[in-house]
Scaffold this motif. Structure first.
Motif, PDB file in Angstrom:
ATOM      1  N   ASP A   1       0.800  -1.218   0.000  1.00 23.50           N
ATOM      2  CA  ASP A   1       0.000   0.000   0.000  1.00 23.50           C
ATOM      3  C   ASP A   1       0.836   1.273   0.000  1.00 23.50           C
ATOM      4  O   ASP A   1       0.328   2.367   0.233  1.00 23.50           O
ATOM      5  CB  ASP A   1      -0.929   0.006   1.212  1.00 23.50           C
ATOM      6  CG  ASP A   1      -0.172  -0.204   2.526  1.00 23.50           C
ATOM      7  OD1 ASP A   1       1.082  -0.167   2.489  1.00 23.50           O
ATOM      8  OD2 ASP A   1      -0.819  -0.408   3.559  1.00 23.50           O
ATOM      9  N   GLY A   2       2.113   1.145  -0.246  1.00 16.93           N
ATOM     10  CA  GLY A   2       2.979   2.308  -0.307  1.00 16.93           C
ATOM     11  C   GLY A   2       3.610   2.683   1.011  1.00 16.93           C
ATOM     12  O   GLY A   2       4.499   3.534   1.056  1.00 16.93           O
ATOM     13  N   ARG A   3       3.189   2.067   2.098  1.00 16.39           N
ATOM     14  CA  ARG A   3       3.794   2.381   3.388  1.00 16.39           C
ATOM     15  C   ARG A   3       5.171   1.740   3.496  1.00 16.39           C
ATOM     16  O   ARG A   3       5.371   0.618   3.033  1.00 16.39           O
ATOM     17  CB  ARG A   3       2.917   1.867   4.534  1.00 16.39           C
ATOM     18  CG  ARG A   3       1.615   2.624   4.725  1.00 16.39           C
ATOM     19  CD  ARG A   3       0.904   2.127   5.975  1.00 16.39           C
ATOM     20  NE  ARG A   3       0.560   0.727   5.883  1.00 16.39           N
ATOM     21  CZ  ARG A   3       0.556  -0.114   6.926  1.00 16.39           C
ATOM     22  NH1 ARG A   3       0.915   0.305   8.115  1.00 16.39           N
ATOM     23  NH2 ARG A   3       0.209  -1.377   6.760  1.00 16.39           N
ATOM     24  N   PRO A   4       6.125   2.425   4.114  1.00 15.41           N
ATOM     25  CA  PRO A   4       7.443   1.808   4.294  1.00 15.41           C
ATOM     26  C   PRO A   4       7.378   0.668   5.295  1.00 15.41           C
ATOM     27  O   PRO A   4       6.537   0.653   6.209  1.00 15.41           O
ATOM     28  CB  PRO A   4       8.308   2.963   4.828  1.00 15.41           C
ATOM     29  CG  PRO A   4       7.337   3.904   5.448  1.00 15.41           C
ATOM     30  CD  PRO A   4       6.080   3.807   4.634  1.00 15.41           C
ATOM     31  N   ARG A   5       8.245  -0.313   5.096  1.00 13.23           N
ATOM     32  CA  ARG A   5       8.370  -1.442   6.010  1.00 13.23           C
ATOM     33  C   ARG A   5       9.827  -1.644   6.390  1.00 13.23           C
ATOM     34  O   ARG A   5      10.723  -1.414   5.593  1.00 13.23           O
ATOM     35  CB  ARG A   5       7.857  -2.729   5.351  1.00 13.23           C
ATOM     36  CG  ARG A   5       6.424  -3.079   5.695  1.00 13.23           C
ATOM     37  CD  ARG A   5       5.455  -2.464   4.754  1.00 13.23           C
ATOM     38  NE  ARG A   5       4.078  -2.881   5.103  1.00 13.23           N
ATOM     39  CZ  ARG A   5       3.073  -2.764   4.269  1.00 13.23           C
ATOM     40  NH1 ARG A   5       3.238  -2.281   3.053  1.00 13.23           N
ATOM     41  NH2 ARG A   5       1.854  -3.129   4.644  1.00 13.23           N
ATOM     42  N   LEU A   6      10.018  -2.084   7.609  1.00 12.43           N
ATOM     43  CA  LEU A   6      11.349  -2.477   8.052  1.00 12.43           C
ATOM     44  C   LEU A   6      11.614  -3.890   7.559  1.00 12.43           C
ATOM     45  O   LEU A   6      10.750  -4.760   7.651  1.00 12.43           O
ATOM     46  CB  LEU A   6      11.416  -2.445   9.576  1.00 12.43           C
ATOM     47  CG  LEU A   6      12.774  -2.710  10.211  1.00 12.43           C
ATOM     48  CD1 LEU A   6      13.670  -1.487  10.078  1.00 12.43           C
ATOM     49  CD2 LEU A   6      12.604  -3.082  11.683  1.00 12.43           C
TER      50      LEU A   6
END
Length: 229
Positions: free
Chosen positions: A95-100
């Motif tokens: 969804d475009g959110r950054p992830r670690l």
């Protein structure tokens, strides 16, 4: 921020028949150590990315189902680090959110070190952060320093913890035989900002038996320094 724990590697360079995430360091599987670090951090949700190369790791994670640090499990095809990361991002919802993204071979990692990376990502423009360790620091600690690159005239090694944006794998090579996110398997953060750290908790990836011995020595040494640059 959600975390993707990459733990689908064979561990061929470590030798023996133990899958890499299950290789014990000071009496505990590395994957358990990293899971505990993520649970101690500000990470909201943990997704463990497994593959057909790590069936015992999958079973081990299932056995943790009742524990507080139990992750959801994402089945990846085992086609290499970058391909599996892309698969996992799509599976949990790109969804475009950054992830670690975190490798399962960082046995010195703890919650504070994870939070330091989250803070560094928050402080830069964009939604991707490549974490690197000076090659000289890895050699000083006595751990392997494969797949070096150069940044501003300095020899560095991509670390096993990064932040990726909505599209994973830009610029990663995914050629490592372990496919578990080791520093020498892939730079998964693409063309985002670079965070350079001397922190031993991030600098120690376990790729070879000698790295296991070094990690155990450092875990027993309370004088290890944690610094960023």
């Amino acid at each position: 921020m959600d975390a993707l724990l990459m733990c689908g590697g064979r561990g061929t360079r470590l030798g023996g028949g133990t899958e890499k995430p299950l290789r014990e360091v000071a009496g505990r599987p590395m994957v358990d150590r990293v899971l505990d670090a993520l649970a101690e951090s500000r990470v909201e949700t943990i997704h463990a990315v497994v593959s057909p190369h790590a069936t015992r790791t999958r079973a081990h994670l299932a056995a943790r189902a009742s524990e507080s640090a139990s992750p959801s499990v994402v089945e990846a095809p085992g086609n290499g680090y970058v391909a599996d990361l892309q698969h996992a991002m799509e599976a949990i919802g790109a969804d475009g959110r950054p992830r670690l993204t975190v490798a399962a071979d960082l046995p010195l990692l703890d919650g504070a070190a994870v939070n330091a990376v989250l803070d560094a990502a928050r402080a830069v423009d964009g939604d991707s952060l490549t974490v690197c360790v000076p090659a000289a620091r890895k050699r000083e600690l006595g751990v392997s320093a494969d797949a070096t690159t150069e940044i501003d005239g300095r020899e560095v090694v991509p670390a096993g913890i990064n932040v990726v944006g909505g599209r994973a794998g830009d610029g990663g090579n995914g050629t490592g035989d372990d496919a578990d996110g080791s520093a020498d398997d892939a730079d998964d953060a693409g063309e985002g900002a670079v965070h350079l750290t001397d922190d031993a908790r991030i600098a120690v990836n376990v790729n070879y038996p000698s790295d296991v011995r070094t990690a155990e020595r450092l875990l027993a040494d309370d004088s290890t320094h944690h610094t960023d640059r």
